[in-house]
Design a protein around this motif. Structure first.
Motif: not given
Length: 122
Positions: A45-72
């Motif tokens: 649950l915490i992982g899904a929430i963090v993934w969603a928040i980080v993905g929303f914030a930086v997920g639109w940045i090609p390559l870097v966004g998804p990697l930052v979300a995965l790192l989070a």
């Protein structure tokens, strides 16, 4: 086109969360020997929430966004389970493979669609 009821949406979310938690449970059991499914549910649950928040914030940045979300997401696992970043990444990998297998089997027999909450990319 049928509109899903709020109750149906909650049920789908909960079942998806439980499947995601199953993957984290399997990963944690194999990698660090932890056997608490309740702990895995909270982690998913915490992982899904963090993934969603980080993905929303930086997920639109090609390559870097998804990697930052995965790192989070891996950071959440690292915070919730003993071990280092490598162990956390391995728990995440085992979780991902476990969830893919479970969802494939459930989709193949017509029980559910292919998706889960709490494990990225599944």
């Amino acid at each position: 086109m049928a509109i899903a009821s709020p109750l149906a949406s909650v049920i789908v979310f909960l079942v998806s969360l439980l499947i995601g938690a199953l993957g984290i449970y399997a990963g944690a059991r194999v990698i660090v020997g932890r056997t608490s499914y309740d702990h895995a549910i909270v982690t998913a649950l915490i992982g899904a929430i963090v993934w969603a928040i980080v993905g929303f914030a930086v997920g639109w940045i090609p390559l870097v966004g998804p990697l930052v979300a995965l790192l989070a997401y891996v950071a959440v696992i690292n915070w919730r389970y003993p071990g280092d970043w490598t162990a956390a990444a391995m728990i995440g990998l085992v979780a991902w493979v476990t969830v893919l297998i479970a969802l494939y089997v459930l989709a193949a027999v017509g029980i559910t669609s292919f998706g889960a909450v709490g494990v990225p990319g599944a």
